[in-house]
Design a protein around this motif. Structure first.
Motif: not given
Lengths: 91, 91
Positions: B7, B45-51, B60, B89-91
């Motif tokens: 976030r 800004v809300e981001m989903v990351l694969h880390e 990142a 992952a969301a579309s």
């Protein structure tokens, strides 16, 4: 009366398409941020209130969301309130 | 790889005039919210990351702020990252 700072986060509901988030996601991907899966963009409103209690400050912030700051059809909001040292009203 | 949600709160620096906040303040005053002293509006800004790790996800997200999401001349940003259950992952 005490000073409280309310932070209000207004985000689009998950079912609502977020073109600004999509644009940011695409831009990040183009910049090489390949691990980003999803981006959503909302707004944050920070308010300073003079209220007698934390509860009163929270109630005022929630009312402000419902009446002005958020669109309940499309947006969710979250409110956090904390007490801050007394400060003069900013210009 | 794990899923993390970052976030990012981007706010105008205190020295920068915030016309959107001023407009919201005036509107709240007109609606009777007389205890509101100051309003400032920013974005979240809300981001989903694969880390692989929380540290990698935070790095990142910070890099994304510096390269795209925030204007360092006018804006401050804050990043919080937490691990979330694995999601597609969301579309």
């Amino acid at each position: 009366m005490h000073s409280y700072k309310a932070r209000i986060t207004v985000t689009l509901r998950p079912s609502i398409l977020d073109p600004q988030g999509k644009a940011a996601h695409r831009a990040l991907t183009n910049l090489g941020f390949s691990t980003v899966q999803e981006v959503r963009v909302g707004k944050v409103v920070e308010m300073v209130l003079h209220e007698p209690s934390l509860e009163a400050a929270r109630a005022a912030a929630e009312a402000a969301c419902q009446k002005l700051l958020a669109n309940p059809v499309m947006e969710d909001y979250a409110v956090t309130v904390r007490r801050v040292p007394e400060i003069a009203a900013a210009s």
